[in-house]
Motif scaffolding. Structure first.
Motif, PDB file in Angstrom:
ATOM      1  N   TRP A 213      -6.072  74.183 -11.424  1.00 51.20           N
ATOM      2  CA  TRP A 213      -5.690  75.636 -11.758  1.00 51.20           C
ATOM      3  C   TRP A 213      -3.983  75.649 -11.800  1.00 51.20           C
ATOM      4  N   THR A 214      -3.260  75.147 -10.668  1.00 46.04           N
ATOM      5  CA  THR A 214      -2.061  75.088 -10.757  1.00 46.04           C
ATOM      6  C   THR A 214      -1.209  74.167 -11.798  1.00 46.04           C
ATOM      7  N   TYR A 215      -1.854  73.046 -12.142  1.00 50.71           N
ATOM      8  CA  TYR A 215      -1.418  72.266 -13.120  1.00 50.71           C
ATOM      9  C   TYR A 215      -1.568  73.023 -14.427  1.00 50.71           C
ATOM     10  N   ARG A 216      -2.700  73.975 -14.753  1.00 48.33           N
ATOM     11  CA  ARG A 216      -2.734  74.518 -16.038  1.00 48.33           C
ATOM     12  C   ARG A 216      -1.798  75.688 -16.049  1.00 48.33           C
ATOM     13  N   GLU A 217      -1.484  76.136 -14.865  1.00 44.73           N
ATOM     14  CA  GLU A 217      -0.373  77.268 -14.931  1.00 44.73           C
ATOM     15  C   GLU A 217       0.899  76.819 -15.259  1.00 44.73           C
ATOM     16  N   PHE A 218       1.219  75.612 -14.832  1.00 46.60           N
ATOM     17  CA  PHE A 218       2.512  74.990 -15.154  1.00 46.60           C
ATOM     18  C   PHE A 218       2.439  74.349 -16.614  1.00 46.60           C
ATOM     19  N   GLY A 219       1.404  74.304 -17.205  1.00 47.91           N
ATOM     20  CA  GLY A 219       1.301  73.305 -18.589  1.00 47.91           C
ATOM     21  C   GLY A 219       1.698  72.069 -18.254  1.00 47.91           C
ATOM     22  N   ASN A 220       1.109  71.344 -17.049  1.00 48.93           N
ATOM     23  CA  ASN A 220       1.331  70.065 -16.622  1.00 48.93           C
ATOM     24  C   ASN A 220       0.085  69.245 -17.244  1.00 48.93           C
ATOM     25  N   LEU A 221       0.109  68.590 -18.434  1.00 50.67           N
ATOM     26  CA  LEU A 221      -0.995  68.325 -19.031  1.00 50.67           C
ATOM     27  C   LEU A 221      -1.413  66.881 -18.261  1.00 50.67           C
ATOM     28  N   TRP A 222      -0.522  65.935 -17.794  1.00 52.58           N
ATOM     29  CA  TRP A 222      -0.697  64.804 -17.161  1.00 52.58           C
ATOM     30  C   TRP A 222      -1.424  65.077 -15.872  1.00 52.58           C
ATOM     31  N   GLY A 223      -0.940  66.169 -14.992  1.00 50.02           N
ATOM     32  CA  GLY A 223      -1.445  66.524 -13.779  1.00 50.02           C
ATOM     33  C   GLY A 223      -2.952  67.128 -13.863  1.00 50.02           C
ATOM     34  N   GLU A 224      -2.866  67.751 -15.115  1.00 51.58           N
ATOM     35  CA  GLU A 224      -4.341  68.375 -15.334  1.00 51.58           C
ATOM     36  C   GLU A 224      -5.477  67.357 -15.864  1.00 51.58           C
ATOM     37  N   ALA A 225      -4.805  66.359 -16.700  1.00 51.36           N
ATOM     38  CA  ALA A 225      -5.826  65.134 -16.748  1.00 51.36           C
ATOM     39  C   ALA A 225      -6.130  64.233 -15.560  1.00 51.36           C
ATOM     40  N   ALA A 226      -5.090  64.132 -14.943  1.00 51.45           N
ATOM     41  CA  ALA A 226      -5.432  63.169 -13.584  1.00 51.45           C
ATOM     42  C   ALA A 226      -6.265  63.836 -12.441  1.00 51.45           C
ATOM     43  N   THR A 227      -6.247  65.165 -12.689  1.00 53.31           N
ATOM     44  CA  THR A 227      -6.967  66.021 -11.509  1.00 53.31           C
ATOM     45  C   THR A 227      -8.542  66.087 -12.501  1.00 53.31           C
ATOM     46  N   LEU A 228      -8.489  66.333 -13.507  1.00 58.18           N
ATOM     47  CA  LEU A 228      -9.903  66.231 -14.030  1.00 58.18           C
ATOM     48  C   LEU A 228     -10.789  64.766 -13.911  1.00 58.18           C
ATOM     49  N   TYR A 229      -9.960  63.887 -14.047  1.00 55.83           N
ATOM     50  CA  TYR A 229     -10.354  62.323 -13.886  1.00 55.83           C
ATOM     51  C   TYR A 229     -10.970  62.325 -12.345  1.00 55.83           C
TER      52      TYR A 229
END
Length: 183
Positions: A93-109
């Motif tokens: 959720w925080t990565y999405r809030e910041f718009g950090n796509l790499w962090g979002e992808a790594a967390t989804l992985y």
């Protein structure tokens, strides 16, 4: 007795006197990197939690999210998948809030791998597909291949061997395109 949130003397010396001497929270980034390289971590190691608390105290929400994500991944790998998934979901959720796509992808992985570890291939597939789409979007071919391999594991666990083979072939193609062997 030393406090569980106080660094061992050798880390303090390296952080304050060594080549990694940095101002402010940069030291914590090095500390975090030091502990992510240590495996296996002691069960319920207090250090990542302390590092995370210190980053939050400094107002570094994104840094705290990185530490939370790493801790979630470690907890899953150390046999505490429920707590690990909870921390990973909070990081997402925080990565999405910041718009950090790499962090979002790594967390989804990491969430996909966590779902695989508890035998939930459908949830793992959805998370891996989302990670793959983001890595494809940002052009991270090495991570794209890694995500595709996780997707292949999810398909195989679900019994869809054709989709698993397609994902493995796509992973090999991504590795070859980045200059790797394709395995």
């Amino acid at each position: 007795m030393r406090s569980p949130c106080r660094p061992p003397p050798e880390f303090k010396r390296v952080l304050l006197e060594g080549p990694y001497h940095m101002a402010g929270h940069g030291r914590l980034g090095y500390l975090s990197a030091s502990f992510t390289g240590c495996a296996p971590w002691p069960p319920r190691a207090p250090w990542p939690r302390c590092n995370n608390a210190r980053r939050k105290d400094l107002g570094d929400r994104l840094g705290a999210t990185h530490a939370t994500c790493w801790l979630g991944d470690v907890l899953v790998r150390q046999g505490a998948p429920r707590e690990g998934r909870r921390l990973l979901a909070r990081s997402l959720w925080t990565y999405r809030e910041f718009g950090n796509l790499w962090g979002e992808a790594a967390t989804l992985y990491a969430l996909a791998e966590a779902q695989l570890s508890v035998g939930r291939p459908e949830q793992a597939r959805r998370r891996a597909e989302a990670a793959v789409a983001l890595w494809r979007h940002i052009g991270a071919r090495a991570w794209l291949a890694t995500g595709l391999e996780t997707l292949a594991k999810a398909h195989a666990l679900a019994g869809d061997h054709v989709a698993a083979a397609q994902a493995r072939d796509a992973a090999a193609a991504a590795r070859t395109a980045q200059g790797g062997s394709g395995r």
